[in-house]
Design a protein around this motif. Structure first.
Motif, PDB file in Angstrom:
ATOM      1  N   GLY A  71      -7.193   4.962  -5.075  1.00  0.00           N
ATOM      2  CA  GLY A  71      -6.046   4.142  -5.677  1.00  0.00           C
ATOM      3  C   GLY A  71      -5.011   4.024  -4.438  1.00  0.00           C
ATOM      4  N   ILE A  72      -5.381   4.295  -3.385  1.00  0.00           N
ATOM      5  CA  ILE A  72      -4.398   3.934  -2.068  1.00  0.00           C
ATOM      6  C   ILE A  72      -4.992   2.543  -1.352  1.00  0.00           C
ATOM      7  CG2 ILE A  72      -3.636   4.786   0.260  1.00  0.00           C
ATOM      8  CD1 ILE A  72      -3.777   7.584  -1.169  1.00  0.00           C
ATOM      9  N   GLU A  73      -3.929   1.454  -1.402  1.00  0.00           N
ATOM     10  CA  GLU A  73      -4.534   0.481  -0.625  1.00  0.00           C
ATOM     11  C   GLU A  73      -4.979   0.584   0.781  1.00  0.00           C
ATOM     12  OE1 GLU A  73      -1.738  -3.475  -1.594  1.00  0.00           O
ATOM     13  OE2 GLU A  73      -0.740  -1.853  -0.402  1.00  0.00           O
ATOM     14  N   ARG A  96      -0.270   2.585   3.537  1.00  0.00           N
ATOM     15  CA  ARG A  96      -1.625   2.332   3.334  1.00  0.00           C
ATOM     16  C   ARG A  96      -2.729   3.362   4.489  1.00  0.00           C
ATOM     17  NH1 ARG A  96      -0.806  -4.137   4.014  1.00  0.00           N
ATOM     18  NH2 ARG A  96      -0.432  -4.870   1.897  1.00  0.00           N
ATOM     19  N   CYS A  97      -3.974   3.157   3.847  1.00  0.00           N
ATOM     20  CA  CYS A  97      -4.936   3.716   4.579  1.00  0.00           C
ATOM     21  C   CYS A  97      -5.498   2.653   5.381  1.00  0.00           C
ATOM     22  CB  CYS A  97      -5.913   4.452   3.713  1.00  0.00           C
ATOM     23  SG  CYS A  97      -7.515   4.753   4.607  1.00  0.00           S
ATOM     24  N   THR A 114       2.405  -0.922  10.582  1.00  0.00           N
ATOM     25  CA  THR A 114       2.383  -1.525   9.277  1.00  0.00           C
ATOM     26  C   THR A 114       1.512  -0.574   8.418  1.00  0.00           C
ATOM     27  OG1 THR A 114       1.453  -3.732   8.146  1.00  0.00           O
ATOM     28  CG2 THR A 114       0.329  -3.000  10.302  1.00  0.00           C
ATOM     29  N   SER A 115       0.751  -0.040   8.678  1.00  0.00           N
ATOM     30  CA  SER A 115       0.059   1.028   7.709  1.00  0.00           C
ATOM     31  C   SER A 115       1.027   1.854   7.106  1.00  0.00           C
ATOM     32  CB  SER A 115      -1.091   1.689   8.448  1.00  0.00           C
ATOM     33  OG  SER A 115      -1.874   2.257   7.622  1.00  0.00           O
ATOM     34  N   SER A 116       2.079   2.273   8.022  1.00  0.00           N
ATOM     35  CA  SER A 116       3.075   3.457   7.722  1.00  0.00           C
ATOM     36  C   SER A 116       4.175   2.685   6.816  1.00  0.00           C
ATOM     37  CB  SER A 116       3.748   4.031   8.747  1.00  0.00           C
ATOM     38  OG  SER A 116       2.952   4.741   9.553  1.00  0.00           O
TER      39      SER A 116
END
Ligand code: ADP
Ligand code: F6P
Length: 324
Positions: free
Chosen positions: A244-246, A166-167, A160-162
């Motif tokens: 700025g990365i979720e 997201r991080c 889900t991160s990919s």
């Protein structure tokens, strides 16, 4: 075989760990085959002080080897840290005819085992903790299952991160030790692995790493954070604000302690349980079972507790290099 030992007790103490049941089963069946009776003590040292003691036979451990948790229950017991509590525990053993004891648990439980030995109850410890943080042994019951459980969960978070680019910060257990984090970090291909033994609390390094990786085209950034560092949720907020990365935090928690034990945990726990029953029946006391340099061995508890264990520098360097 039994040198004056007629009845032994067995208890599990501290955090439960998958594979403890395999160890209990092996202790019970090996002791019985050595002509020795076995009593199970429920809920660790607390159950001993409360005289929660039951007779065990070969059938009482049927259908348990595949089960997570501990059929005897476990607890943390402050009273047993006191001299009065230890004296009471030894007196209760004597009252119930228990002249030997097997304690399955971590370092803290070993100190209780040492206290019982000093009070004249022959006692042997078996390493049971998912944290792998017992210095005298390369293996502890439950670690293999815990890292496999965590690894599978982290793979799912990675998917889900990919998808969302997201991080993810995933916090794994281990108390003050980073072994679970290191193993999962390598096995899950994490971009950053934060270990209590190594982390310098410089979040800017992580932030720079995330930005650099994003520029290189990586769609996710997995950070495995050890419980000993903690604060994953607030760390996620700061990282999101800076990059700025979720960024999301997932704390895996107690799921790592449960579940059916892996083959390795069942096998090693079975051998250690049998080994403990054998040396106890042969008259040993104040010793702990360990697996070291490819062999099952035993150490004096004092010596075992004085040993040191650290994260291998080489393995740590490899874990960092593989994340490039
Ligand atoms: P672990 O065995 O997993 O390290 P703990 O440190 O919580 O877990 O210890 C488990 C239990 O062992 C404690 O709740 C207590 O009953 C007993 N214990 C711990 N330290 C001592 C001590 N110094 N003396 C006697 N008993 C102890
Ligand atoms: O020692 C096993 C362990 O799960 C650690 O990883 C963790 O720090 C601790 O036990 C949690 O203990 P409790 O069950 O008391 O919350």
């Amino acid at each position: 075989m039994a040198k004056g030992i007629k009845t032994i007790g067995i208890l599990t103490s501290g955090g439960d760990a998958p594979g403890m049941n395999a160890a209990i089963r092996a202790v019970v069946r090996k002791a019985i085959s050595n002509g020795v009776k076995v009593k199970g003590i429920k809920k660790g040292y607390q159950g001993l002080l409360n005289e929660e003691i039951v007779d065990m036979d070969a059938r009482s451990v049927s259908d348990t080897i595949q089960k997570g948790g501990t059929i005897l229950g476990t607890a943390r017991c402050m009273e047993f840290k006191t001299a009065a509590g230890q004296q009471k525990g030894a007196d209760i053993c004597k009252k119930h005819g228990i002249d030997g004891m097997v304690v399955i648990g971590g370092d803290g439980s070993y100190r209780g085992a040492q206290a019982l030995s000093r009070q004249g109850i022959n006692t042997i410890g078996i390493p049971g903790t998912i944290d792998l943080d017992i210095s005298c042994t390369d293996y502890t019951i439950g670690f293999d299952t815990a890292v496999n459980t965590a690894m599978q969960a982290i793979d799912k978070v990675r998917d889900t991160s990919s998808s969302h680019e997201r991080c993810s910060i995933i916090e794994v257990m281990g108390r003050n030790a980073g072994f679970i984090a290191l193993w999962c970090g390598v096995a899950n291909g994490a971009e950053d692995i934060l270990l209590p033994e190594k982390y310098d609390f410089n979040e800017q390094t992580i932030i720079n790493n995330i930005i650099r990786n994003r520029k290189k085209g990586k769609t996710h950034h997995l950070i495995i954070n050890a419980e000993g560092i903690g604060h994953s949720t607030s760390m996620a907020k700061r990282i999101e604000a800076a990059t700025g990365i979720e960024t999301r935090a997932t704390i895996l928690g107690y799921m790592q302690r449960g579940g059916s034990p892996t083959c390795k945990d069942r096998y090693y726990a079975s051998i250690m349980g049998a080994y403990a029953a054998d040396i106890l029946c042969a008259g040993s006391t104040n010793r702990v079972i360990a697996y070291r340099h490819g062999e099952f061995v035993d150490y004096d508890i004092e010596e075992a507790l004085a040993m040191q264990k650290s994260i291998s520098e080489y393995e740590y360097e490899v874990s960092r290099m593989l994340a490039i």
